[in-house]
Design an enzyme around this catalytic site. Sequence first.
Site, PDB file in Angstrom:
ATOM      1  N   PHE A 189       6.036   2.605  -0.106  1.00  0.00           N
ATOM      2  CA  PHE A 189       5.859   4.054  -0.088  1.00  0.00           C
ATOM      3  C   PHE A 189       6.365   4.673  -1.390  1.00  0.00           C
ATOM      4  O   PHE A 189       7.578   4.808  -1.594  1.00  0.00           O
ATOM      5  CB  PHE A 189       6.607   4.653   1.105  1.00  0.00           C
ATOM      6  CG  PHE A 189       5.824   4.651   2.385  1.00  0.00           C
ATOM      7  CD1 PHE A 189       4.968   3.607   2.701  1.00  0.00           C
ATOM      8  CD2 PHE A 189       5.938   5.692   3.282  1.00  0.00           C
ATOM      9  CE1 PHE A 189       4.247   3.594   3.876  1.00  0.00           C
ATOM     10  CE2 PHE A 189       5.220   5.696   4.472  1.00  0.00           C
ATOM     11  CZ  PHE A 189       4.376   4.651   4.772  1.00  0.00           C
ATOM     12  N   ASP A 209      -6.159   7.528   3.153  1.00  0.00           N
ATOM     13  CA  ASP A 209      -4.977   7.685   3.996  1.00  0.00           C
ATOM     14  C   ASP A 209      -5.207   8.911   4.865  1.00  0.00           C
ATOM     15  O   ASP A 209      -4.693   9.997   4.591  1.00  0.00           O
ATOM     16  CB  ASP A 209      -3.743   7.855   3.108  1.00  0.00           C
ATOM     17  CG  ASP A 209      -2.448   7.769   3.900  1.00  0.00           C
ATOM     18  OD1 ASP A 209      -2.494   7.343   5.064  1.00  0.00           O
ATOM     19  OD2 ASP A 209      -1.396   8.126   3.348  1.00  0.00           O
ATOM     20  N   THR A 258       4.406  -1.558   7.010  1.00  0.00           N
ATOM     21  CA  THR A 258       4.539  -0.219   6.442  1.00  0.00           C
ATOM     22  C   THR A 258       6.007   0.194   6.345  1.00  0.00           C
ATOM     23  O   THR A 258       6.900  -0.564   6.716  1.00  0.00           O
ATOM     24  CB  THR A 258       3.732   0.792   7.283  1.00  0.00           C
ATOM     25  OG1 THR A 258       3.722   2.066   6.647  1.00  0.00           O
ATOM     26  CG2 THR A 258       4.295   0.919   8.688  1.00  0.00           C
ATOM     27  N   LYS A 297      -0.529  -2.242  12.091  1.00  0.00           N
ATOM     28  CA  LYS A 297       0.465  -1.626  11.215  1.00  0.00           C
ATOM     29  C   LYS A 297       1.826  -1.606  11.905  1.00  0.00           C
ATOM     30  O   LYS A 297       1.964  -1.067  13.021  1.00  0.00           O
ATOM     31  CB  LYS A 297       0.000  -0.210  10.863  1.00  0.00           C
ATOM     32  CG  LYS A 297       0.545   0.366   9.575  1.00  0.00           C
ATOM     33  CD  LYS A 297      -0.197   1.660   9.276  1.00  0.00           C
ATOM     34  CE  LYS A 297       0.314   2.326   8.010  1.00  0.00           C
ATOM     35  NZ  LYS A 297      -0.338   3.631   7.803  1.00  0.00           N
ATOM     36  N   GLU A 305      -1.543   1.698  13.881  1.00  0.00           N
ATOM     37  CA  GLU A 305      -0.090   1.515  13.959  1.00  0.00           C
ATOM     38  C   GLU A 305       0.419   1.299  15.377  1.00  0.00           C
ATOM     39  O   GLU A 305       0.017   1.980  16.326  1.00  0.00           O
ATOM     40  CB  GLU A 305       0.605   2.740  13.355  1.00  0.00           C
ATOM     41  CG  GLU A 305       2.076   2.558  13.153  1.00  0.00           C
ATOM     42  CD  GLU A 305       2.574   3.269  11.897  1.00  0.00           C
ATOM     43  OE1 GLU A 305       3.797   3.293  11.699  1.00  0.00           O
ATOM     44  OE2 GLU A 305       1.758   3.770  11.113  1.00  0.00           O
TER      45      GLU A 305
END
Length: 329
Positions: A179, A18, A157, A133, A97
């Site tokens: 998350f 990440d 996400t 994303k 993203e």
Amino acid sequence: MTLTALNQLKNLTTIVADSSDLSAIEKFRPLDATTNPSLITAAANQSENLELIESAFAQAKNENYEGDFLIERTIDILTVKFGVEILKLIEGRVSTEVDAALSYDTKATIAKAKDLLALYKKYGVNQDRILIKIASTWEGIQAARALEAEGIHCNLTLLFGLHQAQACADAKVTLISPFVGRILDWYKKAENVDTYPIDKDPGVLSVKQIYHFYKQHNIKTEIMGASFRSIDQVLGLAGCDLLTVAPNLLAELEKDTRVVEAQLTANHAHAHCEHDLVVLNKESFKHALENDLMSSQLLQGGIDGFIKAREQLSTLLRQSFGVDAEILA
């Protein structure tokens, strides 16, 4: 020779970095990597990435973009350039993203996804190595549904609840990113609790619930736990399809020598699912989200945070290249 916790974990779960820190990715050599606006902005502040930034700006300028459009195009190009560099260091996929400001606009999200893939194609990258994303709003999930139907793989996400996971499954998205750490943070504040034992950690339990639901119903969408606060959280989800972990926690796992055992298995999941498979429409999804204070607050807060990170990057680029913001009537 004693195996590190990281090595043991890699035997149970696909580990994803990440990070947009190229040196960290080169060190840990994960299979996949994920990025987001905050990580891109942090990487853009590193002097070793100046050449990437300058080349992204030059490319946008050569495409005849000006003013605000020049900066926005530079950010998209820079985001893809980081992805390209990451892909040189890993064997798998990178998540890139879509601008979080588009999170409630299905058509704009689809268009931006295709723009990003077109940039990757210019650099000779096959779209099978890219996960687009997108925030797990209703509109974002519908954009992913359309993209997946065209063979474009998506990573949904900012996912905090089972209703979001159910809608993603129905849309047949490739991967979701629940998350963990942000859920824990929310509950610690809401319940005024300093710590939870790992078997009662709300973030860990949320991912376990989604994992059990998916495996019980033979859903092919991959689950990638994200946003970890400790290696205990990471190891608490050993056996999950994928786990995306920040470099500082990867370093801790590399030093840890505890015995790591699978906490999630498909066989175990079939005995722990208590939810029926349902198809949510826009109304029922929004009703579920509105009635889940944690999910609704964290979803909007996450979107706002990613928008702010992109704005910070925009400011950095304007200052670096002397581009004035346009005043819109």
